[in-house]
Motif scaffolding. Sequence first.
Motif, mmCIF file in Angstrom:
data_model
loop_
_atom_site.group_PDB
_atom_site.id
_atom_site.type_symbol
_atom_site.label_atom_id
_atom_site.label_comp_id
_atom_site.label_asym_id
_atom_site.label_seq_id
_atom_site.Cartn_x
_atom_site.Cartn_y
_atom_site.Cartn_z
ATOM 1 N N PHE A 73 23.302 75.852 104.178
ATOM 2 C CA PHE A 73 22.673 76.817 103.273
ATOM 3 C C PHE A 73 22.498 78.180 103.953
ATOM 4 N N ASP A 74 22.275 78.180 105.268
ATOM 5 C CA ASP A 74 22.181 79.441 106.006
ATOM 6 C C ASP A 74 23.462 80.251 105.860
ATOM 7 N N ILE A 75 24.598 79.597 106.078
ATOM 8 C CA ILE A 75 25.898 80.276 105.977
ATOM 9 C C ILE A 75 26.145 80.732 104.542
ATOM 10 N N LEU A 76 25.864 79.841 103.594
ATOM 11 C CA LEU A 76 26.090 80.149 102.183
ATOM 12 C C LEU A 76 25.238 81.334 101.735
ATOM 13 N N PHE A 77 23.919 81.262 101.979
ATOM 14 C CA PHE A 77 23.007 82.303 101.509
ATOM 15 C C PHE A 77 23.236 83.640 102.209
ATOM 16 N N SER A 78 23.459 83.614 103.528
ATOM 17 C CA SER A 78 23.652 84.879 104.257
ATOM 18 C C SER A 78 24.963 85.540 103.849
ATOM 19 N N GLY A 79 26.008 84.740 103.628
ATOM 20 C CA GLY A 79 27.292 85.298 103.203
ATOM 21 C C GLY A 79 27.203 85.950 101.831
ATOM 22 N N ILE A 80 26.564 85.246 100.890
ATOM 23 C CA ILE A 80 26.393 85.784 99.534
ATOM 24 C C ILE A 80 25.524 87.039 99.566
ATOM 25 N N ALA A 81 24.432 86.992 100.343
ATOM 26 C CA ALA A 81 23.510 88.133 100.420
ATOM 27 C C ALA A 81 24.202 89.372 100.990
ATOM 28 N N LEU A 82 25.014 89.190 102.019
ATOM 29 C CA LEU A 82 25.722 90.335 102.611
ATOM 30 C C LEU A 82 26.656 90.983 101.592
ATOM 31 N N LEU A 83 27.304 90.166 100.782
ATOM 32 C CA LEU A 83 28.212 90.705 99.757
ATOM 33 C C LEU A 83 27.424 91.425 98.655
ATOM 34 N N LEU A 84 26.364 90.790 98.161
ATOM 35 C CA LEU A 84 25.596 91.365 97.056
ATOM 36 C C LEU A 84 24.820 92.616 97.461
ATOM 37 N N LEU A 85 24.373 92.654 98.725
ATOM 38 C CA LEU A 85 23.546 93.769 99.180
ATOM 39 C C LEU A 85 24.352 94.925 99.759
ATOM 40 N N SER A 86 25.661 94.771 99.860
ATOM 41 C CA SER A 86 26.485 95.834 100.446
ATOM 42 C C SER A 86 26.309 97.195 99.758
ATOM 43 N N PRO A 87 26.116 97.253 98.411
ATOM 44 C CA PRO A 87 25.885 98.565 97.785
ATOM 45 C C PRO A 87 24.589 99.226 98.257
ATOM 46 N N LEU A 88 23.625 98.436 98.716
ATOM 47 C CA LEU A 88 22.372 98.971 99.253
ATOM 48 C C LEU A 88 22.517 99.295 100.732
ATOM 49 N N LEU A 89 23.186 98.436 101.470
ATOM 50 C CA LEU A 89 23.284 98.576 102.915
ATOM 51 C C LEU A 89 24.126 99.771 103.347
ATOM 52 N N VAL A 90 25.214 100.027 102.626
ATOM 53 C CA VAL A 90 26.107 101.135 103.007
ATOM 54 C C VAL A 90 25.401 102.492 102.942
ATOM 55 N N PRO A 91 24.669 102.827 101.848
ATOM 56 C CA PRO A 91 23.934 104.106 101.820
ATOM 57 C C PRO A 91 22.887 104.221 102.929
ATOM 58 N N ILE A 92 22.251 103.100 103.279
ATOM 59 C CA ILE A 92 21.265 103.123 104.359
ATOM 60 C C ILE A 92 21.936 103.443 105.681
ATOM 61 N N VAL A 93 23.097 102.848 105.913
ATOM 62 C CA VAL A 93 23.861 103.118 107.140
ATOM 63 C C VAL A 93 24.172 104.604 107.245
ATOM 64 N N ILE A 94 24.623 105.192 106.137
ATOM 65 C CA ILE A 94 24.977 106.624 106.119
ATOM 66 C C ILE A 94 23.734 107.480 106.376
ATOM 67 N N THR A 95 22.632 107.139 105.704
ATOM 68 C CA THR A 95 21.376 107.898 105.866
ATOM 69 C C THR A 95 20.904 107.882 107.310
ATOM 70 N N LEU A 96 20.910 106.709 107.923
ATOM 71 C CA LEU A 96 20.450 106.592 109.312
ATOM 72 C C LEU A 96 21.368 107.344 110.269
ATOM 73 N N ARG A 97 22.647 107.336 109.954
ATOM 74 C CA ARG A 97 23.603 108.031 110.814
ATOM 75 C C ARG A 97 23.363 109.538 110.810
ATOM 76 N N LEU A 98 22.893 110.043 109.662
ATOM 77 C CA LEU A 98 22.723 111.492 109.503
ATOM 78 C C LEU A 98 21.302 111.974 109.777
ATOM 79 N N THR A 99 20.366 111.041 110.058
ATOM 80 C CA THR A 99 18.970 111.435 110.300
ATOM 81 C C THR A 99 18.463 110.845 111.612
ATOM 82 N N GLY A 100 17.228 111.183 111.951
ATOM 83 C CA GLY A 100 16.601 110.634 113.150
ATOM 84 C C GLY A 100 17.420 110.910 114.390
ATOM 85 N N GLU A 101 17.690 109.867 115.166
ATOM 86 C CA GLU A 101 18.481 109.989 116.386
ATOM 87 C C GLU A 101 19.943 109.627 116.157
ATOM 88 N N GLY A 102 20.308 109.423 114.890
ATOM 89 C CA GLY A 102 21.700 109.121 114.564
ATOM 90 C C GLY A 102 22.111 107.686 114.825
#
Length: 225
Positions: free
Chosen positions: A5-34
């Motif tokens: 279930f760990d593999i199943l849930f984490s794999g599905i979550a990474l796919l479903l949350l990618s639209p949220l995670l990608v903008p956060i990655v970009i924001t962090l890259r452009l702010t703070g300490e980069g």
Amino acid sequence: MDRFFDILFSGIALLLLSPLLVPIVITLRLTGEGEVFFLQERIGKSGEKFKLFKFATMLKNSPNIGTGTVTMRGDPRVLPAGKFLRKTKINELPQLLNIFFGDMSVIGPRPLTTQTFGAYLVSTQRLITQVRPGLSGVGSIIFRGEEEIMHGATASVDFYANVIAPYKGALEEWFVSNKSLYIYFVAIFVTAWTVLIPSTKIAWRVFKDLPEPPTELKQALNFTD
């Protein structure tokens, strides 16, 4: 079985949350300490150390500044974007990678740094390292507002070591002793419920035989007799 279930849930979550995670990655890259990710050494199953993934929310050198790996309420080391990520727990989402790779489980004792792990009794350390640490778990649910507790008169490493750590250790011991697929799924549900309703007392109702918290923590932990 929980590894499946760990593999199943984490794999599905990474796919479903990618639209949220990608903008956060970009924001962090452009702010703070980069910096996008903060990799920190934690204690895992069998006492083996691993690198835990988090979104970067604090100054790069924060473990060597102030209170070390213990974070206080209003901690000046937290970056502007980091305040929101920490408040919503979104900063923890990269740990889905740790789960997928096998360092962690969805549910388990919270993986601690050497400093905070050392605050546990040796007997507690031995017990909780029998299982994989978790993204969430009974200890994480009960102490969801730990940073809020660590302020004012309670904002000290001594308070953490003498009051918080012993009780948190007792909660993690309870989890290991009661570990089952039922607890696994119930803890996932309670985690989601708690994210939606932070003031809820559902954990005390669902996990009815949890160790009673010390007097100093009862109000902060929404304890129900």
